[in-house]
Enzyme design. Structure first.
Site, mmCIF file in Angstrom:
data_model
loop_
_atom_site.group_PDB
_atom_site.id
_atom_site.type_symbol
_atom_site.label_atom_id
_atom_site.label_comp_id
_atom_site.label_asym_id
_atom_site.label_seq_id
_atom_site.Cartn_x
_atom_site.Cartn_y
_atom_site.Cartn_z
ATOM 1 N N CYS A 26 -30.011 70.257 73.301
ATOM 2 C CA CYS A 26 -30.638 68.922 73.331
ATOM 3 C C CYS A 26 -29.983 68.045 72.289
ATOM 4 O O CYS A 26 -28.837 67.636 72.473
ATOM 5 C CB CYS A 26 -32.155 68.984 73.206
ATOM 6 S SG CYS A 26 -32.768 69.682 71.675
ATOM 7 N N SER A 27 -30.650 67.738 71.187
ATOM 8 C CA SER A 27 -30.039 66.820 70.224
ATOM 9 C C SER A 27 -30.625 67.032 68.835
ATOM 10 O O SER A 27 -30.833 66.082 68.094
ATOM 11 C CB SER A 27 -30.263 65.374 70.674
ATOM 12 O OG SER A 27 -31.642 65.178 70.944
ATOM 13 N N CYS A 28 -30.918 68.286 68.478
ATOM 14 C CA CYS A 28 -31.530 68.585 67.184
ATOM 15 C C CYS A 28 -30.661 68.073 66.042
ATOM 16 O O CYS A 28 -29.446 68.216 66.072
ATOM 17 C CB CYS A 28 -31.749 70.093 67.050
ATOM 18 S SG CYS A 28 -32.897 70.704 68.283
ATOM 19 N N CYS B 294 -25.833 70.318 68.826
ATOM 20 C CA CYS B 294 -26.973 70.929 69.509
ATOM 21 C C CYS B 294 -26.615 70.915 70.986
ATOM 22 O O CYS B 294 -26.651 69.862 71.620
ATOM 23 C CB CYS B 294 -28.259 70.142 69.248
ATOM 24 S SG CYS B 294 -29.653 70.737 70.233
#
Lengths: 115, 101, 215
Positions: free
Chosen positions: C122-124, C119
């Site tokens: 962000c950090s999905c 991602c």
């Protein structure tokens, strides 16, 4: 086309694809209890029951904290900072009442107040 | 809004640089890819990020890009690909006449 | 102002959430979380009990669920077809609830294609199946590099793909949450589903490694 000849917004500091960098550090730290508490709090606020904010709003709040914070704060500090800003912006809580409660909690836990 | 593009269509990602919460990564804007999957309709997160409802829902697609299209200096295998999801309002048909209009 | 009773009550809640032998750095934002939580509980926005339930999820994670789903797909062709057609529908029987508008999207590794997830914005991450993401998945270097130089990053994870294998990076930038369905390793023909589950690693389900043959 160059950056200067139009009104394009600059690339967001969170928008990292292809920016490049050093080797990936594969060290993993066990989440500390406070990190799990932040995860749980943020989760509950975007959850079906509360719907106090959306994940999109929280992301936007993190993306507008400024690059210094984005690069210096820990992951869950960013989540908490973004979430607090949203709660204050929405009028759910005020900065003053958060500050006051934080002082109470520090006294309760016997912690020194920060600056 | 129903899907306007079908699997296999060639599409171009709009070359726009708006402020705000944007889900189309900077690096893929202006690039051309192929629709790999049509995922249904989803609220617009760019609107929801500003506490709006994000309606009407927008068709969401998975677009497949050649790595060599995304990164002209890509030095892996030329067949390597990069997939990502793009909401309808970021897609343009890959036809030069419509592109400039 | 909260009553004394409320105050004592929330104080007890804190005592119970602490594990005194665990490192817990109480910096500014850790204290801020406590303050915000107390204030919101007092307002009736949520209850201490609801908070504890959320905390349990963060505490235990559910990494094992991803492995269960992968092993099932390796042994049950109908389930595999369903997983690849619509991941969310396929895993519903495991009581998996995807968050918000997100849906599970499984991508299959084959002899010709290797998938890897990132991602960049962000950090999905597919938390209901894999728990909370590891530090490196959220790190600047991983996010900044893997979309552009996946083979170099894979090599850092010790993953070297045979000649002719296409690398397919998935940038998890919107509503799908990706799960890599790794290839079942050779030499596992007689394995039970439980034995197969034991071979599946988190990193292989992100796509930075492959599932190795049993030793």
């Amino acid at each position: 086309m160059t950056q200067q000849d139009d009104d394009r917004a600059p690339r967001g500091y969170h928008d990292l694809g292809g920016v490049g960098g050093g080797p990936v550090d594969m060290t993993e730290h066990v989440l500390e209890p406070w990190e799990k508490r932040v995860d749980a709090l943020c989760g509950i606020l975007v959850g079906k029951k509360c719907r106090l904010m959306t994940i999109d709003e929280r992301r936007d709040a993190i993306e507008t904290l400024g690059e210094d914070k984005y690069t210096s704060l820990k992951y869950y500090e960013l989540w908490m900072a973004g979430t607090m800003n949203l709660l204050i912006e929405k009028g759910t809580l005020s900065q003053d009442e958060i500050d006051e409660r934080m002082d109470q909690i520090r006294r309760r836990l016997g912690l020194e107040a920060e600056e | 809004m129903s899907a306007r593009f079908a699997i296999g269509d060639t599409v171009r990602i709009a070359e726009r640089y708006p402020p705000g919460h944007i889900r189309t990564p900077y690096y893929i804007r202006g690039k051309t890819g192929v629709v790999a999957d049509v995922l249904g309709a989803f609220p617009n997160p760019e609107e929801r990020a500003k506490a709006r409802d994000g309606l009407p829902e927008l068709p969401l697609y998975r677009i497949r890009f050649r790595q060599t299209e995304a990164w002209p200096d890509y030095d892996g295998d030329p067949g390597d690909t990069l997939d990502m999801e793009i909401y309808h309002h970021w897609l343009e048909p890959d036809k030069p006449a419509e592109r400039s209009g | 102002m909260p009553t004394i009773g409320d105050h004592d009550h929330s104080h007890e809640d804190h005592e119970r959430t602490f594990q005194p032998d665990e490192e817990d750095s109480l910096g500014y934002y850790a204290i801020a979380e406590m303050a915000v939580r107390e204030l919101l509980i007092e307002r009736g926005i949520f209850t201490a009990d609801e908070f504890r339930r959320h905390l349990e999820v963060a505490d235990h994670g559910n990494q094992a669920l991803g492995a269960k789903v992968v092993a099932r797909a390796w042994t049950d062709p109908d389930f595999k077809a369903s997983l690849l057609r619509d991941g969310s529908v396929a895993v519903a029987e495991y009581d998996v609830e995807m968050l918000g508008h997100t849906r599970l999207y499984a991508v299959e590794n084959t002899h010709d294609v290797h998938n890897v997830i990132v991602c960049t914005l962000c950090s999905c991450y597919p938390k209901p199946l894999l728990g909370l993401p590891p530090d490196w998945y959220k790190s600047r270097n991983y996010r900044a590099r893997v979309a552009r130089e996946p083979r170099k990053v894979l090599a850092e994870f010790g993953t070297f793909l045979p000649e002719g294998v296409t690398v397919r990076v998935h940038d998890s930038n919107a509503d799908m949450r990706y799960l890599v369905l790794p290839m079942r390793p050779a030499g596992t023909e007689g394995y039970t589903v439980e034995q197969l589950e034991g071979l599946v690693t988190r990193d292989a389900m992100i796509g930075v490694t492959v599932v190795g043959a049993p030793v």
